[in-house]
Design a protein around this motif. Structure first.
Motif, PDB file in Angstrom:
ATOM      1  N   PHE A  65       0.833  -1.361   0.079  1.00  0.00           N
ATOM      2  CA  PHE A  65       0.037   0.219   0.254  1.00  0.00           C
ATOM      3  C   PHE A  65       0.881   1.197  -0.108  1.00  0.00           C
ATOM      4  N   LEU A  66       0.450   2.147  -0.839  1.00  0.00           N
ATOM      5  CA  LEU A  66       1.055   3.436  -0.720  1.00  0.00           C
ATOM      6  C   LEU A  66       0.468   4.435   0.287  1.00  0.00           C
ATOM      7  N   TRP A  67       1.289   5.194   0.970  1.00  0.00           N
ATOM      8  CA  TRP A  67       1.085   6.320   1.873  1.00  0.00           C
ATOM      9  C   TRP A  67       2.000   7.346   1.715  1.00  0.00           C
ATOM     10  N   GLU A  68       1.324   8.379   1.025  1.00  0.00           N
ATOM     11  CA  GLU A  68       2.357   9.462   0.928  1.00  0.00           C
ATOM     12  C   GLU A  68       2.315  10.603   2.104  1.00  0.00           C
ATOM     13  N   VAL A  69       3.169  11.492   2.215  1.00  0.00           N
ATOM     14  CA  VAL A  69       3.549  12.379   3.388  1.00  0.00           C
ATOM     15  C   VAL A  69       2.052  13.169   3.242  1.00  0.00           C
ATOM     16  N   GLY A  70       1.487  13.449   4.452  1.00  0.00           N
ATOM     17  CA  GLY A  70       0.276  14.436   4.359  1.00  0.00           C
ATOM     18  C   GLY A  70      -1.068  13.739   4.203  1.00  0.00           C
ATOM     19  N   GLN A  74      -7.725   6.016   7.681  1.00  0.00           N
ATOM     20  CA  GLN A  74      -8.516   5.400   8.832  1.00  0.00           C
ATOM     21  C   GLN A  74      -8.183   3.887   9.009  1.00  0.00           C
ATOM     22  N   PHE A  75      -7.869   3.567  10.192  1.00  0.00           N
ATOM     23  CA  PHE A  75      -7.712   2.186  10.548  1.00  0.00           C
ATOM     24  C   PHE A  75      -8.864   1.817  11.731  1.00  0.00           C
ATOM     25  N   GLY A  76      -9.877   1.314  11.562  1.00  0.00           N
ATOM     26  CA  GLY A  76     -11.061   1.248  12.450  1.00  0.00           C
ATOM     27  C   GLY A  76     -11.446   2.650  13.042  1.00  0.00           C
ATOM     28  N   ASP A  77     -11.345   2.673  14.284  1.00  0.00           N
ATOM     29  CA  ASP A  77     -11.722   3.929  14.710  1.00  0.00           C
ATOM     30  C   ASP A  77     -10.245   4.893  15.083  1.00  0.00           C
ATOM     31  N   ILE A  78      -9.464   4.527  14.555  1.00  0.00           N
ATOM     32  CA  ILE A  78      -8.111   5.309  14.530  1.00  0.00           C
ATOM     33  C   ILE A  78      -7.802   6.101  13.302  1.00  0.00           C
ATOM     34  N   GLU A  79      -7.597   7.280  13.303  1.00  0.00           N
ATOM     35  CA  GLU A  79      -7.058   8.154  12.146  1.00  0.00           C
ATOM     36  C   GLU A  79      -5.686   8.139  12.423  1.00  0.00           C
ATOM     37  N   VAL A  80      -4.899   8.107  11.299  1.00  0.00           N
ATOM     38  CA  VAL A  80      -3.499   8.279  11.211  1.00  0.00           C
ATOM     39  C   VAL A  80      -3.054   9.251  10.046  1.00  0.00           C
ATOM     40  N   GLU A  81      -2.167  10.264  10.504  1.00  0.00           N
ATOM     41  CA  GLU A  81      -1.745  10.958   9.510  1.00  0.00           C
ATOM     42  C   GLU A  81      -0.147  10.957   9.483  1.00  0.00           C
ATOM     43  N   SER A  82       0.263  11.203   8.072  1.00  0.00           N
ATOM     44  CA  SER A  82       1.738  11.123   8.143  1.00  0.00           C
ATOM     45  C   SER A  82       2.339  12.381   7.804  1.00  0.00           C
ATOM     46  N   PHE A  83       3.550  12.732   8.258  1.00  0.00           N
ATOM     47  CA  PHE A  83       4.228  14.125   8.200  1.00  0.00           C
ATOM     48  C   PHE A  83       5.787  13.845   7.558  1.00  0.00           C
ATOM     49  N   ASN A  84       6.344  14.776   7.115  1.00  0.00           N
ATOM     50  CA  ASN A  84       7.717  14.269   6.846  1.00  0.00           C
ATOM     51  C   ASN A  84       8.704  14.615   7.854  1.00  0.00           C
ATOM     52  N   VAL A  85      10.040  14.223   7.911  1.00  0.00           N
ATOM     53  CA  VAL A  85      11.055  14.557   8.826  1.00  0.00           C
ATOM     54  C   VAL A  85      12.162  14.704   7.916  1.00  0.00           C
ATOM     55  N   SER A  86      13.020  15.448   8.814  1.00  0.00           N
ATOM     56  CA  SER A  86      14.547  15.609   8.141  1.00  0.00           C
ATOM     57  C   SER A  86      15.524  14.483   8.215  1.00  0.00           C
ATOM     58  N   ASP A  88      18.467  11.372   6.508  1.00  0.00           N
ATOM     59  CA  ASP A  88      18.956  10.962   5.238  1.00  0.00           C
ATOM     60  C   ASP A  88      18.664   9.499   4.605  1.00  0.00           C
ATOM     61  N   ALA A  89      17.169   9.764   4.304  1.00  0.00           N
ATOM     62  CA  ALA A  89      16.591   8.497   3.747  1.00  0.00           C
ATOM     63  C   ALA A  89      15.886   9.277   2.411  1.00  0.00           C
ATOM     64  N   ALA A  90      14.929   7.989   1.682  1.00  0.00           N
ATOM     65  CA  ALA A  90      14.441   8.659   0.147  1.00  0.00           C
ATOM     66  C   ALA A  90      13.275   9.702   0.632  1.00  0.00           C
ATOM     67  N   ASP A  91      12.528   9.406   1.521  1.00  0.00           N
ATOM     68  CA  ASP A  91      11.357  10.328   1.934  1.00  0.00           C
ATOM     69  C   ASP A  91      10.702   9.999   3.254  1.00  0.00           C
ATOM     70  N   PRO A  92      11.562  10.363   4.240  1.00  0.00           N
ATOM     71  CA  PRO A  92      11.382   9.831   5.570  1.00  0.00           C
ATOM     72  C   PRO A  92       9.982  10.408   6.360  1.00  0.00           C
ATOM     73  N   MET A  93       9.213   9.710   7.006  1.00  0.00           N
ATOM     74  CA  MET A  93       7.754  10.234   7.642  1.00  0.00           C
ATOM     75  C   MET A  93       7.932   9.911   8.998  1.00  0.00           C
ATOM     76  N   PHE A  94       6.929  10.518   9.641  1.00  0.00           N
ATOM     77  CA  PHE A  94       6.201  10.305  10.979  1.00  0.00           C
ATOM     78  C   PHE A  94       4.963  10.190  11.070  1.00  0.00           C
ATOM     79  N   PHE A  95       4.216   9.608  12.123  1.00  0.00           N
ATOM     80  CA  PHE A  95       2.750   9.360  12.012  1.00  0.00           C
ATOM     81  C   PHE A  95       2.045   9.985  13.286  1.00  0.00           C
ATOM     82  N   GLN A  96       0.992  10.383  13.265  1.00  0.00           N
ATOM     83  CA  GLN A  96       0.169  10.694  14.219  1.00  0.00           C
ATOM     84  C   GLN A  96      -1.133  10.006  14.272  1.00  0.00           C
ATOM     85  N   PHE A  97      -1.545   9.458  15.680  1.00  0.00           N
ATOM     86  CA  PHE A  97      -2.572   8.776  15.673  1.00  0.00           C
ATOM     87  C   PHE A  97      -3.463   9.468  16.433  1.00  0.00           C
ATOM     88  N   ALA A  98      -5.209   9.471  15.924  1.00  0.00           N
ATOM     89  CA  ALA A  98      -5.893  10.224  16.577  1.00  0.00           C
ATOM     90  C   ALA A  98      -7.157   9.126  16.955  1.00  0.00           C
TER      91      ALA A  98
END
Ligand SMILES: [Zn+2]
Length: 172
Positions: A65-70, A74-86, A88-98
């Motif tokens: 599955f593809l998951w781009e930055v930003g 939705q996974f069940g009742d959890i909403e997950v958003e991705s953000f970029n970080v700085s 030295d990788a191709a396109d690194p991200m972190f996640f926030q769970f709500a």
């Protein structure tokens, strides 16, 4: 690992997805094995997929599955958003769970804390943040200079000192 799942009365087959932040080996070593063994969907952005695909073995296209930055998913009742970080990788991200009005930010490898990241941390009810060195100890330590420079750089890892000021609430 299975013993840890047993402790919380869960089985790995029930995992909704593995979220890959970036393709460094300490983050992807097990993902291919886990995905194949337990049929766990794998999520990563396009550049990360391209960078890790040859390293993790063959993955069933149905589990890719593809998951781009930003992007918000939705996974069940959890909403997950991705953000970029700085980092030295191709396109690194972190996640926030709500869930239920509560937010948890999970930030690992990043070389510095951007204003955007500070904003996410400020809005979170809790956050998990990786900081992996004391600047003085690192500089005096035995690592080669190239490794020290990488860790200390804007695309490496955050120091304990930087992590402490990443949460602006610590200044009241
Ligand atoms: Zn990394």
């Amino acid at each position: 690992m299975i013993a840890l799942f047993d402790q919380i009365h869960r089985s790995p087959e029930k995992i909704d997805g593995l979220f890959v932040t970036h393709e460094h080996s300490d983050h992807i070593k097990g993902v291919g094995i886990l995905a194949r063994k337990y049929k766990i969907p794998l999520y990563a952005n396009e550049k990360t997929w391209a960078a890790m695909e040859t390293k993790i073995g063959k993955i069933d296209p149905a589990l890719k599955f593809l998951w781009e930055v930003g992007e918000v998913k939705q996974f069940g009742d959890i909403e997950v958003e991705s953000f970029n970080v700085s980092h030295d990788a191709a396109d690194p991200m972190f996640f926030q769970f709500a869930h239920d009005g509560k937010r948890l930010a999970h930030i690992t490898d990043t070389g510095y804390v951007s204003d955007r990241m500070k904003g996410v941390i400020r809005g979170a009810d809790a956050y998990i943040f990786e900081a992996n060195h004391d600047i003085g100890m690192l500089q005096m330590g035995h690592y080669p200079w190239s490794v020290k420079r990488r860790i200390l750089g804007d695309y490496g890892h955050v120091s304990n000192e930087d992590a402490a000021i990443a949460d602006e609430r610590s200044f009241g």
